[in-house]
Motif scaffolding. Structure first.
Motif, mmCIF file in Angstrom:
data_model
loop_
_atom_site.group_PDB
_atom_site.id
_atom_site.type_symbol
_atom_site.label_atom_id
_atom_site.label_comp_id
_atom_site.label_asym_id
_atom_site.label_seq_id
_atom_site.Cartn_x
_atom_site.Cartn_y
_atom_site.Cartn_z
ATOM 1 N N LEU A 162 61.671 113.308 8.561
ATOM 2 C CA LEU A 162 60.280 112.981 8.287
ATOM 3 C C LEU A 162 60.297 111.957 7.176
ATOM 4 N N TRP A 163 59.650 110.826 7.423
ATOM 5 C CA TRP A 163 59.619 109.740 6.450
ATOM 6 C C TRP A 163 58.176 109.487 6.052
ATOM 7 N N ASN A 164 57.925 109.467 4.765
ATOM 8 C CA ASN A 164 56.622 109.120 4.232
ATOM 9 C C ASN A 164 56.737 107.718 3.641
ATOM 10 N N PRO A 165 56.312 106.686 4.384
ATOM 11 C CA PRO A 165 56.496 105.310 3.895
ATOM 12 C C PRO A 165 55.657 104.992 2.661
ATOM 13 N N SER A 166 54.568 105.712 2.438
ATOM 14 C CA SER A 166 53.728 105.393 1.277
ATOM 15 C C SER A 166 54.407 105.763 -0.046
ATOM 16 N N ILE A 167 55.264 106.779 -0.028
ATOM 17 C CA ILE A 167 55.994 107.127 -1.247
ATOM 18 C C ILE A 167 57.497 106.860 -1.106
ATOM 19 N N ARG A 168 57.885 106.286 0.028
ATOM 20 C CA ARG A 168 59.267 105.894 0.298
ATOM 21 C C ARG A 168 60.251 107.051 0.153
ATOM 22 N N GLN A 169 59.866 108.202 0.723
ATOM 23 C CA GLN A 169 60.748 109.358 0.701
ATOM 24 C C GLN A 169 60.882 109.929 2.098
#
Length: 114
Positions: free
Chosen positions: A44-51
């Motif tokens: 799972l990638w959260n691009p808004s927090i780059r994690q």
């Protein structure tokens, strides 16, 4: 620029041409999160927090009863139990992963998809 999550290292990718598709793919998205396949792992990638985090490994082919072609996949959120799920529809079988328990369940899909 995309960064692939790997517990040992991050690899920067400047263009889509650098991605080897059997090893990498975006399988779905939900509420701003991306479900990414890298080799046999799902992240799972959260691009808004780059994690990103490794959430589950893909089921082994013998669990799917043979080599099957992936038809469609996705990421969904079940608000009744506050949980994300990965859904993958193969020829004749559907597998769903609970990302909290990291377990796969499978069932026959009774309709033909084209």
């Amino acid at each position: 620029m995309l960064e692939l999550c790997n517990p040992m290292r991050l690899k920067k990718i400047d263009s889509a041409e650098e991605i080897e598709m059997p090893r990498f793919g975006i399988l779905g998205s939900c509420k701003g999160l991306l479900l990414i396949k890298h080799y046999m792992d799902l992240y799972l990638w959260n691009p808004s927090i780059r994690q990103c985090t490794n959430v589950v490994s893909l089921p082994q082919p013998d669990r799917l009863q043979c080599e099957r072609v992936l038809i469609v996949s996705g990421l969904c959120y079940d608000s009744s139990i506050d949980e994300y799920k990965a859904v993958m529809v193969y020829e004749g079988i559907t597998v769903v992963a609970s990302l909290k328990s990291r377990r796969w369940t499978s069932f026959c899909f009774p309709y033909e998809l084209k």
